[in-house]
Every structure is written in structure tokens, then in C-alpha cells.
Design an enzyme around this catalytic site. Structure first.
Site, short mmCIF file in Angstrom:
data_model
loop_
_atom_site.label_atom_id
_atom_site.label_comp_id
_atom_site.label_asym_id
_atom_site.label_seq_id
_atom_site.Cartn_x
_atom_site.Cartn_y
_atom_site.Cartn_z
CB CYS A 2 43.08 27.01 -8.98
SG CYS A 2 41.81 28.23 -9.22
NE ARG A 27 45.13 22.84 -4.82
CZ ARG A 27 46.22 23.36 -4.27
NH1 ARG A 27 47.03 22.59 -3.58
NH2 ARG A 27 46.53 24.62 -4.40
CD1 TRP A 78 36.38 26.22 -5.38
CD2 TRP A 78 37.23 28.26 -4.96
NE1 TRP A 78 35.69 26.76 -4.32
CE2 TRP A 78 36.19 27.99 -4.04
CE3 TRP A 78 37.89 29.47 -4.88
CZ2 TRP A 78 35.82 28.90 -3.06
CZ3 TRP A 78 37.52 30.38 -3.90
CH2 TRP A 78 36.49 30.08 -3.00
CG ASN A 102 46.20 28.39 -7.14
OD1 ASN A 102 45.18 28.99 -6.82
ND2 ASN A 102 46.87 27.62 -6.31
N GLY A 103 45.28 31.55 -8.03
CA GLY A 103 45.43 32.81 -7.30
C GLY A 103 44.67 33.92 -7.98
CD GLU A 486 35.45 21.86 13.69
OE1 GLU A 486 35.40 23.02 13.29
OE2 GLU A 486 35.86 20.92 12.98
CE LYS A 490 34.45 19.79 9.82
NZ LYS A 490 35.60 20.48 10.36
CD GLU A 493 33.49 22.06 6.57
OE1 GLU A 493 34.06 22.77 5.74
OE2 GLU A 493 34.08 21.58 7.56
CG HIS A 509 21.55 36.37 26.75
ND1 HIS A 509 21.06 37.20 27.74
CD2 HIS A 509 22.33 35.46 27.38
CE1 HIS A 509 21.54 36.81 28.91
NE2 HIS A 509 22.31 35.75 28.73
CE LYS A 609 42.16 19.63 3.71
NZ LYS A 609 41.34 19.50 4.93
O1 M6R Z 1 44.34 25.12 5.93
P1 M6R Z 1 43.72 25.90 7.03
O2 M6R Z 1 43.73 25.20 8.34
O3 M6R Z 1 44.33 27.29 7.17
O4 M6R Z 1 42.22 26.12 6.61
C1 M6R Z 1 41.36 26.92 7.37
C2 M6R Z 1 39.92 26.72 6.97
O5 M6R Z 1 39.74 27.06 5.62
C3 M6R Z 1 39.47 25.28 7.20
O6 M6R Z 1 39.64 24.87 8.52
C4 M6R Z 1 37.98 25.14 6.81
O7 M6R Z 1 37.19 25.85 7.70
C5 M6R Z 1 37.59 23.65 6.76
N1 M6R Z 1 36.78 23.41 5.61
C6 M6R Z 1 36.82 23.22 7.95
O8 M6R Z 1 36.46 21.89 7.88
#
Ligand code: M6R
Length: 614
Positions: A2, A27, A78, A102-103, A486, A490, A493, A509, A609
Site C-alpha cells: 500500500c 509498490r 494492496w 499501510n500495514g 534468480e 525473474k 514474476e 535427482h 515492490k
Molecule cells: O526490498 P527487498 O530487497 O527486501 O525485497 C525483497 C524481495 O521482495 C524482492 O527481491 C522480490 O523478490 C523482487 N520482486 C524480485 O524481483
């Protein structure tokens, strides 16, 4: 997550609230809304406009039914408690009170229970009860300010709040506990925002509220109180540059812009950690980490989420090889609950772009409660982690807006490799010549990343094929195993193509059963000591019908001629720094696959974000 923005103004605020919301889009959100105190002659009324989905839907609502005033709050939601629909969208109203949050209010069920005989609740949210608490307190005769302060005491959880009250003219109330909130100072106006980016077009003079702080903001005053209601003064930070960084410029997406910024962002990171003139790594003393002595440390515990956790996994190899310093890596949401065995002479280092991720922050606090030394490697130095850790270490990537972390990842890697070198030198595990070699390799990073970016159109073509797949695999060994993880993250997501990353030797395995004719397998294999072994694993899947994209260097391409369906040739790069350069290829691959599939690249579905809930 949020986002909040609020204005105590002398001019109509609606357009600026909406513009602020747009800056918070990065965000992640699924509904949006604004509320203002409208003046009709001597009368005032609290009004709001809300819409499910994108901010453009809210703009349409406002166009149909204009709403304006000099005092207002706005929110991107969110969803956590209750579906993402208009009813659950903020601001929430109760009597004279309008509120954004927010929260999470953890005790909302019991608070609702207490109020349910006198109050009607219309949403499924945890937030609405807070508006009722304040309104109820005012009904008992308290002023807006006292009602707000009293209500805060009843809440448990992590939250940031923005409140306006009809009849309490010109006052904007704000509180921060667990979720960040900033105050922007203007000329005859003042603001609140979830971060400095939200306030970028309004103010460069920012006050970051501290944990437990609450504030009363008018057009010409800002009063701040701590958790015990004592008036306090907080520093003003001058924030520059965030406005430009929050614009896409000529790029189609923030993600692409941020991928292309990496030669520069990595060089900013290097400036902090490397004494390039003398070809030396900066010492802990030069890095102003007085009290941190790598010589005395027996173990490093790296804790992070998502992409930051994969950077930590790469760093494990570096710290152990370069500094002979054992490293544990924990996913933050698991760390404190697994009750790790604590080692006194250790340091717990959290890694986070935002510095606000709830699980990572909780891990940091857990380590502190246990009396361990802590460090936070963050992009946002003013973030909660940056402020609460014993040592704050910057990654200096600049604001990252795209939800998919790209330049923050390469800057995290660069900073972590630098710290591993620093530890290696201070522990006497590497000599001056080895240090010079590593510094030389590090300082070539910006140029090599720029060279890798020239592969963009070739990668775009390869990504078309990938975008047609239902499943994909990423394989790597050693430093490139976490990079495989990673790469898969990527792709998942932002393109929603299912992908998994594996240590190349692990596939047989179990997961190899999933390989069928045409399954894309991306193999990350520069020519290092593990190259031949990775190539063997590549052949194992190739003979079972996998379609191989090999990401390697010139030598690797020569050695594997005819074995892969496609080969992407990266520049020659040292063994240690290769993951930083190779990261660019997997970012571009995911980006182009997503663009080809037409997804919302910068704000992928269901993602935020900054994940400020557990
Ligand atoms: O702000 P942060 O680095 O703590 O965030 C961690 C993860 O939420 C963040 O890296 C998330 O996995 C990204 N969407 C990856 O692209």
C-alpha cells in the site's frame, strides 16, 4: 504494498494527490482512492472517490464526480484483509473520520468485537476499525488530536496511518509504527507520503518519522510526538534526484531503464567500496564500520528475501572462498522461526533493496534482541533497516521502481563481493596481489555490463521462443547456481511462465523427469573450473529433448559447438565477477519474454515492490 499520500494545502489538492499516487504505483496495488474535506460555503464535508484496479479508473471516477478540497489523503491498496474491490479500498470513513492505512492491524478482530454494538462495519478490512476508534473517541469529547493519540495506543501491529477529520479543519494526522512514513515540508503547505518518491514533485525537504512517532500537520506547522506522546524534533533530510529517477524517460518500462542503468549503478556501488586510485578495497575503518572486525568474526549470517536472498547465496561462495569465513544464508521468513543456533562472534547481515521488507526487518530485530552484531546492506539508507542496524551499508543503486529487482541485484552483488574482499584482506586470507586482481576485476564491471547490454536484440529474439513455453529450467553450478534461481524468479514474476532454477548436478535427482521435447533449459556456464561438469548436465537434458540456450563466453561457445540450440556469448570476465555480468542476460531474457506476452512488466500481478507484511 500500500502507498499513502496526504496534503495539508492552501490550493486544491486532488490532482496532486492523484499524481502522488502514480508515483507510488511501483509498490504494487489493486485499488486506489482519495478523500478530501470539501467546503460548501460555511459547511464542510468529508468526501471520497475510490476505484478497483488501476489509478486511471480512479481518475475516471473523479472526472465523473469531481471532488476537491485543501486537505486530503490518498491511497493505493494492496489487498491483505478482504478482496480487492471498491468497498475495501481506502480511504475508510467512520463518522467524521477519513483514514488511509499501510500495514496490518493485528488486533482488529477484538477491536471490532468491542465496537460492534455501537458501530456498523461495511468492509472486510482490518483498517476500518481504526477510523471507528478515532470517531468514537471524539464522540466522548476528545479533540481530534487526543482522539488520534488515544486510538494509536489501542492498536497492535505494523502500520502507517494518514487521517483527516471533518470539523478539525486543516489538520492532517499521521503515525508510523512498523511501516515507513515521511513528512514533506513545503511553502505554506505540508505533506505526508509513504516515501520520498511519492513526495518527489512536492518537496525535497523530508522528515522520516521514527518508530512509534505520530504527527499533526497543518499548512504551516508540523508537530511530532514520540510513542510516549512527548514532543520531539526529527532531522530534515534534503532529498535530491529522486524525481528524475522516478521517470521512465525514453524507456518503455522502468525495468528496462533500470537494466540499462547498471553500468552506472554498479560504478556508484564501487565508488563506495573501492579505492580505485590505489587498487585497494576500502578497509572497515574507511567504510566507517568502526567496531566491525572481520578478523574476530567466526561466522556471517546473511538474511534476505527474494532476489536479495539470491544475492546472499552468491555471496556465501565469495565469503567462504575469498575470506575463509563461513556463511549461513537464511530466507528471512524462516530465520527467526527456526530458532537458529546463535554464534557470539558472528554478524547478522540483512540484505534488502527497500530496507522495509517485513520479514527481513523482523529477522534484523530478532538478531538484535539476541545480542548479535547486525548490519543492513540496503539501497534506501533512510529505511528502517538502515536506521536500526548497528552498521548500515549502502548499495547505491539509486531508486528502483520496477517491481522486478534488477539494478539492486547487481549492486547487492557488487557490494557483497567488495565486503568479501575486505574480509579476505583483513583476515589475511588473500595477499596484496590477489586483492589487486580482484579490484581490477571489479573495476571492469561497468564496462563489461555495458558490453553485455549490446546483446539485447539477440536476447529479444531468443525470448520470443521462451515466451511460448509452459515451463522452463535454469541451470548453473557454483556461483551460477543462485543465478539460475534468480533467472527463474525473474521469468516467473514478470512473464508468468513457470520456471525453476537448479544446481545443474541436481536435476537428475528428480526434476529431469519433467524434461520433454522442446522444454527450454537455460544453462549459465562461463568457462570456469565447473564448466565441463555443467556441459555434461546440459547434455543429459539435451538428449531428453530439451531446447538448450547456453549462456557462456567465447571459449565456452567454441568448446560446445553444435551442442546447444542457441548460444549467447558474454564478454570475457573474471571467475569471481561473472555472476554480476551474466545477471544482465537473464534479466533481459525475462524482460523480453514478458513484453512479448504483453504482461504488466513494471507492476506484475499480485506483486508489490516493498513487502511490508509478513
Ligand atoms: O526490498 P527487498 O530487497 O527486501 O525485497 C525483497 C524481495 O521482495 C524482492 O527481491 C522480490 O523478490 C523482487 N520482486 C524480485 O524481483
Amino acid at each position: 504494498m500500500c502507498g499513502i499520500i496526504g496534503i495539508a494545502g492552501t490550493q486544491p489538492v486532488t490532482d496532486r494527490l492523484v499524481e502522488g499516487l502514480k508515483r507510488l504505483e511501483y509498490r504494487g496495488y489493486d485499488s486506489a482512492g482519495i478523500a478530501v474535506i470539501e467546503k460548501l460555503g460555511q459547511q464542510t464535508q468529508l468526501i471520497r472517490r475510490r476505484a478497483k484496479g488501476k489509478i486511471v479508473n480512479l481518475e475516471k471516477q473523479i472526472e465523473l464526480e469531481p471532488a476537491d478540497g485543501m486537505l486530503g489523503i490518498a491511497h493505493t491498496r494492496w489487498a491483505t484483509h478482504g478482496a480487492p474491490n471498491e468497498t475495501n479500498a481506502h480511504p475508510h470513513f467512520a463518522g467524521r473520520v477519513g483514514l488511509v492505512h499501510n500495514g496490518i492491524i493485528e488486533n482488529f478482530t477484538s477491536l471490532r468485537e468491542d465496537l460492534k454494538s455501537s458501530r456498523t462495519f461495511v468492509t472486510e478490512t482490518d483498517t476500518e476499525v481504526v477510523a471507528h476508534l478515532i470517531d468514537e473517541a471524539m464522540k466522548s469529547g476528545l479533540s481530534g488530536k487526543d482522539a488520534f493519540a488515544q486510538s494509536l495506543k489501542k492498536l497492535t501491529g505494523a502500520f502507517a496511518l494518514g487521517v483527516i477529520i471533518d470539523g478539525v479543519d486543516g489538520q492532517l494526522f499521521a503515525a508510523r509504527r512498523g511501516s515507513p512514513l515521511a513528512i514533506g515540508l513545503g511553502e505554506n503547505e505540508n505533506y505526508i507520503g509513504s516515501d520520498a518518491i511519492a513526495l518527489a514533485s512536492l518537496s525535497t525537504r523530508i522528515i522520516y518519522l521514527e518508530e512509534g512517532d505520530w504527527a499533526v500537520i497543518t499548512t504551516d506547522s508540523v508537530e511530532i510526538f514520540d510513542a510516549d506522546d512527548n514532543p520531539v524534533k526529527r532531522d530534515i533530510t534534503i532529498v535530491t534526484g529522486s524525481l528524475a529517477a522516478a521517470e521512465k524517460g525514453n524507456y518503455r518500462h522502468f525495468m528496462l531503464k533500470e537494466i540499462y542503468e547498471q553500468p552506472e549503478s554498479v560504478s556508484h556501488t564501487l565508488t563506495h567500496y573501492v579505492d580505485a586510485f590505489n587498487h585497494k578495497i576500502k578497509t572497515t575503518k574507511q567504510l566507517k564500520l568502526s567496531g566491525l572486525d572481520f578478523k574476530d568474526i567466526e561466522r556471517v549470517s546473511l538474511v534476505a528475501c527474494g532476489t536479495a536472498a539470491y544475492a546472499a547465496y552468491v555471496a556465501k561462495y565469495w565469503f567462504e572462498q575469498i575470506a575463509n569465513l563461513p556463511v549461513d544464508v537464511d530466507i528471512a521468513s524462516e530465520f527467526r522461526y527456526r530458532k537458529p543456533a546463535l554464534i557470539k562472534n558472528s554478524i547478522t547481515m540483512v540484505v534488502s533493496q527497500s530496507g522495509e521488507t517485513a520479514d527481513t526487518l523482523a529477522a534484523l530485530r530478532y538478531a538484535q534482541q539476541k545480542g548479535l552484531q547486525t548490519a543492513a546492506l540496503v539501497n534506501v539508507m533512510n529505511s528502517t533497516m538502515g536506521r536500526e542496524a548497528d552498521f548500515a551499508l549502502p548499495i547505491n543503486a539509486g531508486p528502483e521502481i520496477g517491481v522486478a529487482s534488477t539494478k539492486a541485484f547487481t549492486s547487492q552483488l557488487t557490494a557483497l563481493l567488495s565486503l568479501a574482499i575486505c574480509a579476505g584482506v583483513e583476515r589475511g586470507h588473500i595477499n596484496a596481489a590477489q586483492e589487486r586482481g580482484l579490484i581490477e576485476a571489479l573495476t571492469q564491471m561497468p564496462r563489461l555490463i555495458a558490453e553485455t547490454l549490446t546483446l539485447d536484440s539477440e536476447i529479444e529474439t531468443l525470448a520470443h521462443d521462451l515466451s511460448k513455453a509452459k515451463n522452463a529450467f535454469y541451470l548453473g553450478r557454483g556461483l551460477h547456481f543462485p543465478l539460475a534461481l534468480e533467472g527463474a524468479l525473474k521469468l516467473k514474476e514478470i512473464s508468468y511462465v513457470h520456471a525453476e532454477g537448479y544446481a545443474a548436478g541436481e536435476l537428475k535427482h528428480g526434476p529431469i523427469a519433467l524434461i520433454e521435447e522442446g522444454t527450454p533449459v537455460i544453462v549459465i556456464a562461463p568457462t570456469d573450473e565447473l564448466f565441463e561438469k555443467t556441459v555434461s548436465n546440459m547434455q543429459e537434458v539435451s538428449t531428453r529433448g530439451a531446447k538448450i540456450l547456453l549462456i557462456t563466453d567465447k571459449e565456452g561457445a567454441l568448446k560446445t559447438k553444435g551442442m546447444a540450440d542457441a548460444t549467447l556469448i558474454c564478454p570475457e570476465v573474471s571467475v569471481e565477477t561473472a555472476p554480476i555480468v551474466y545477471a544482465v542476460t537473464i534479466q533481459l531474457l525475462a524482460y523480453h519474454a514478458a513484453v512479448h506476452l504483453g504482461t504488466d512488466v513494471d507492476q506484475p500481478r499480485n506483486l508489490a515492490k516493498s513487502v511490508t507484511v509478513e
